[in-house]
Write an enzyme that holds these catalytic residues in place. Structure first.
Site, PDB file in Angstrom:
ATOM      1  N   GLU A 217       0.827  -1.202   0.000  1.00  0.00           N
ATOM      2  CA  GLU A 217       0.000   0.000   0.000  1.00  0.00           C
ATOM      3  C   GLU A 217       0.861   1.252   0.000  1.00  0.00           C
ATOM      4  O   GLU A 217       1.939   1.286   0.580  1.00  0.00           O
ATOM      5  CB  GLU A 217      -0.894   0.000   1.244  1.00  0.00           C
ATOM      6  CG  GLU A 217      -1.915  -1.121   1.186  1.00  0.00           C
ATOM      7  CD  GLU A 217      -2.891  -1.123   2.356  1.00  0.00           C
ATOM      8  OE1 GLU A 217      -4.025  -1.546   2.133  1.00  0.00           O
ATOM      9  OE2 GLU A 217      -2.533  -0.717   3.463  1.00  0.00           O
TER      10      GLU A 217
ATOM     11  N   CYS B 267       3.273   8.496   1.194  1.00  0.00           N
ATOM     12  CA  CYS B 267       3.899   7.554   2.120  1.00  0.00           C
ATOM     13  C   CYS B 267       4.144   6.263   1.351  1.00  0.00           C
ATOM     14  O   CYS B 267       3.208   5.625   0.865  1.00  0.00           O
ATOM     15  CB  CYS B 267       2.945   7.347   3.296  1.00  0.00           C
ATOM     16  SG  CYS B 267       3.586   6.226   4.526  1.00  0.00           S
TER      17      CYS B 267
ATOM     18  N   CYS C  39       7.194  -6.852   6.850  1.00  0.00           N
ATOM     19  CA  CYS C  39       8.350  -6.325   7.584  1.00  0.00           C
ATOM     20  C   CYS C  39       8.833  -7.399   8.540  1.00  0.00           C
ATOM     21  O   CYS C  39       8.026  -8.162   9.074  1.00  0.00           O
ATOM     22  CB  CYS C  39       7.932  -5.074   8.366  1.00  0.00           C
ATOM     23  SG  CYS C  39       9.337  -4.212   9.122  1.00  0.00           S
TER      24      CYS C  39
ATOM     25  N   CYS D  21       7.754  -4.915  15.294  1.00  0.00           N
ATOM     26  CA  CYS D  21       7.403  -3.903  16.292  1.00  0.00           C
ATOM     27  C   CYS D  21       5.990  -4.230  16.771  1.00  0.00           C
ATOM     28  O   CYS D  21       5.087  -4.468  15.957  1.00  0.00           O
ATOM     29  CB  CYS D  21       7.469  -2.497  15.700  1.00  0.00           C
ATOM     30  SG  CYS D  21       9.136  -2.077  15.149  1.00  0.00           S
TER      31      CYS D  21
ATOM     32  N   CYS E 253       2.671  -2.206  15.554  1.00  0.00           N
ATOM     33  CA  CYS E 253       2.511  -1.890  14.136  1.00  0.00           C
ATOM     34  C   CYS E 253       1.826  -3.051  13.427  1.00  0.00           C
ATOM     35  O   CYS E 253       2.245  -4.201  13.581  1.00  0.00           O
ATOM     36  CB  CYS E 253       3.883  -1.626  13.511  1.00  0.00           C
ATOM     37  SG  CYS E 253       3.816  -1.314  11.739  1.00  0.00           S
TER      38      CYS E 253
ATOM     39  N   CYS F  29      -0.957   5.828   9.865  1.00  0.00           N
ATOM     40  CA  CYS F  29       0.318   5.200  10.251  1.00  0.00           C
ATOM     41  C   CYS F  29       0.075   3.880  10.962  1.00  0.00           C
ATOM     42  O   CYS F  29      -0.734   3.811  11.882  1.00  0.00           O
ATOM     43  CB  CYS F  29       1.068   6.057  11.275  1.00  0.00           C
ATOM     44  SG  CYS F  29       1.548   7.635  10.683  1.00  0.00           S
TER      45      CYS F  29
HETATM   46  N1  SAH Z   1      10.265   0.719   9.507  1.00  0.00           N
HETATM   47  C1  SAH Z   1      10.285   2.154   9.447  1.00  0.00           C
HETATM   48  C2  SAH Z   1       9.212   2.759   8.551  1.00  0.00           C
HETATM   49  C3  SAH Z   1       7.789   2.248   8.710  1.00  0.00           C
HETATM   50  S1  SAH Z   1       6.838   2.768  10.089  1.00  0.00           S
HETATM   51  C4  SAH Z   1      10.233   2.739  10.816  1.00  0.00           C
HETATM   52  O1  SAH Z   1      10.067   1.986  11.783  1.00  0.00           O
HETATM   53  O2  SAH Z   1      10.404   3.943  10.952  1.00  0.00           O
HETATM   54  C5  SAH Z   1       6.407   4.415   9.893  1.00  0.00           C
HETATM   55  C6  SAH Z   1       5.914   5.088  11.197  1.00  0.00           C
HETATM   56  O3  SAH Z   1       4.592   4.653  11.595  1.00  0.00           O
HETATM   57  C7  SAH Z   1       6.810   4.752  12.368  1.00  0.00           C
HETATM   58  O4  SAH Z   1       7.160   5.821  13.159  1.00  0.00           O
HETATM   59  C8  SAH Z   1       5.955   3.789  13.123  1.00  0.00           C
HETATM   60  O5  SAH Z   1       6.381   3.679  14.389  1.00  0.00           O
HETATM   61  C9  SAH Z   1       4.579   4.397  12.982  1.00  0.00           C
HETATM   62  N2  SAH Z   1       3.517   3.457  13.391  1.00  0.00           N
HETATM   63  C10 SAH Z   1       3.553   2.124  13.268  1.00  0.00           C
HETATM   64  N3  SAH Z   1       2.439   1.565  13.762  1.00  0.00           N
HETATM   65  C11 SAH Z   1       1.664   2.572  14.206  1.00  0.00           C
HETATM   66  C12 SAH Z   1       0.358   2.624  14.803  1.00  0.00           C
HETATM   67  N4  SAH Z   1      -0.354   1.513  15.025  1.00  0.00           N
HETATM   68  N5  SAH Z   1      -0.133   3.835  15.106  1.00  0.00           N
HETATM   69  C13 SAH Z   1       0.568   4.953  14.845  1.00  0.00           C
HETATM   70  N6  SAH Z   1       1.795   4.958  14.301  1.00  0.00           N
HETATM   71  C14 SAH Z   1       2.346   3.783  13.981  1.00  0.00           C
END
Ligand code: SAH
Length: 383
Positions: A97, A110, A117, A121, A124, A352
């Site tokens: 996406e 974005c 991935c 995390c 996420c 995000c």
């Molecule tokens: N792997 C990279 C890029 C992808 S994440 C990284 O970790 O930076 C892009 C952003 O979205 C990151 O700051 C991540 O922490 C945030 N993000 C991920 N899951 C989220 C969620 N459920 N709610 C809000 N932000 C989130």
């Protein structure tokens, strides 16, 4: 039997690569690269037959040896707030996406860097889906291509797409070469012509790769921090076990020292009762102030607070607005520039951390990927 297409997808090559392709593969002049780039990136032409300033013979050669193959849009969805999401089909039943977010005077795309991935995390949704593979350069720059075409992008004038953030699915620094090549096309005048500071790479904190990036690229850096203390950060971002906060902060200082005038954005997802208390804000102030002091430049470290976006099956909740405000106040009172990111596109699951695409996770693939990380000395935390 299906015939394998061995032609080169020109979207896989940056300007240097394309110049080599013209000189070495086609035996043509290098400047042809720029001509073809303008057709591909400024006018969205994929058919060599329509590239009218190329001679007939050259067009024939191109048809024989090359294609311009952007990703295929499976589905697209506009949101009520102007946000637009694309689901792009990749091979093997996968899909990724990308999301366009218009805001006052600018439009940010974005972009994803991997199918799924491998970093897991815990907050996420992409992380819960497993990992399939890296995206090619064509698949990364192709996301910009699809969006720019849809938006009717005109280079340099009244453009709608002004910024790209590598904050979609995947960890961009684990797909280093393809991401760097795609970012170079985003900035090339014959590509999308974006200024360095308008292309941002976001990382969960791969320390050696941050150093490597500073050697080859001048893009803006964003770091997903989410916690000021190691124990908590390791729970949220398992990669922290391999590269704890102190090492990550040192890498950020080195990056900022090499890039005069650049600031680094620290992303901090606000989760209720997890990382949103005054003690966390005070811990964050210390880290940010230390960076500014070491780099000897005010406002080098900036903070972006992101209200957590829920997804099915998650154990976390979004922080209360009042807690987010109090948290921001503590940072601002201590001279740390802090923005709260407005939640956009959540009616279409485009906010995000909500990007899911369609990831055919293959456990074997995931294991292989983790082994490779270990072999490269990059991570045991991704397991
Ligand atoms: N792997 C990279 C890029 C992808 S994440 C990284 O970790 O930076 C892009 C952003 O979205 C990151 O700051 C991540 O922490 C945030 N993000 C991920 N899951 C989220 C969620 N459920 N709610 C809000 N932000 C989130």
């Amino acid at each position: 039997m299906t015939e394998v297409d061995t032609r080169t997808n020109l979207l896989d090559l940056d300007r240097t690569g394309l110049e080599h392709f013209f000189a070495d593969t086609l035996g043509e002049k290098r400047f042809r690269a720029q001509q073809v780039m303008k057709w591909m990136y400024h006018r969205h032409v994929t058919d060599f037959g329509q590239m009218t300033d190329l001679g007939k013979e050259l067009r024939g050669k191109l048809e024989q040896h090359a294609v311009v193959l952007p990703p295929n849009t499976m589905f697209e969805k506009p949101s009520t707030d102007g946000t637009h999401k694309w689901l792009l089909g990749m091979d093997g039943g996968n899909a990724i996406e990308s999301v366009f977010i218009p805001d006052k005077g600018r439009g940010t795309l974005c972009v994803s860097s991997q199918v799924g991935c491998g970093l897991n995390c815990t907050f996420c949704s992409t992380g819960t889906q497993g990992f399939n593979r890296n995206l090619s350069t064509a698949e990364i720059i192709g996301q910009v291509w699809v969006a720019a075409k849809h938006l009717g992008n005109v280079p340099h004038h009244q453009r709608k797409l002004t910024n790209v953030v590598m904050m979609g699915m995947g960890e961009p620094l684990l797909n280093f070469d393809n991401v760097v090549r795609a970012m170079s096309l985003m900035r090339d005048d014959n590509g999308f012509g974006l200024a360095n500071k308008r292309v941002t790479l976001s990382t969960a904190g791969l320390v050696p790769m941050i150093d490597k990036l500073s050697e080859v690229s001048d893009v803006s850096l964003a770091v997903s921090l989410h916690a000021p203390f190691d124990e908590l950060r390791t729970q949220l971002v398992p990669l922290n076990k391999k590269y704890p906060i102190a090492e990550l902060m040192d890498a950020c200082v080195r990056y900022a020292m090499r890039k005069p005038r650049t600031s680094i954005t620290f992303e901090y997802t606000m989760m209720k009762g997890i990382n949103d208390q005054p003690e966390h804000a005070r811990g964050l102030v210390k880290l940010m102030r230390r960076i500014d002091a070491q780099v000897q430049r005010a406002n080098t470290a900036k903070v972006n607070l992101i209200p957590f976006n829920p997804f099915p099956g998650t154990r976390y909740e979004r922080s209360d607005d009042s807690d987010i405000r109090d948290f921001q106040t503590i940072l601002l009172e201590n001279q740390v520039l802090t923005m709260v990111r407005r939640t956009r596109g959540d009616d279409i699951d485009a906010a995000c951390g909500q990007l899911k695409g369609q990831v055919m996770d293959r456990t074997r693939r995931q294991a292989e990927f983790n082994r490779k990380l270990q072999a490269d000395g990059l991570s045991d935390a991704a397991a």
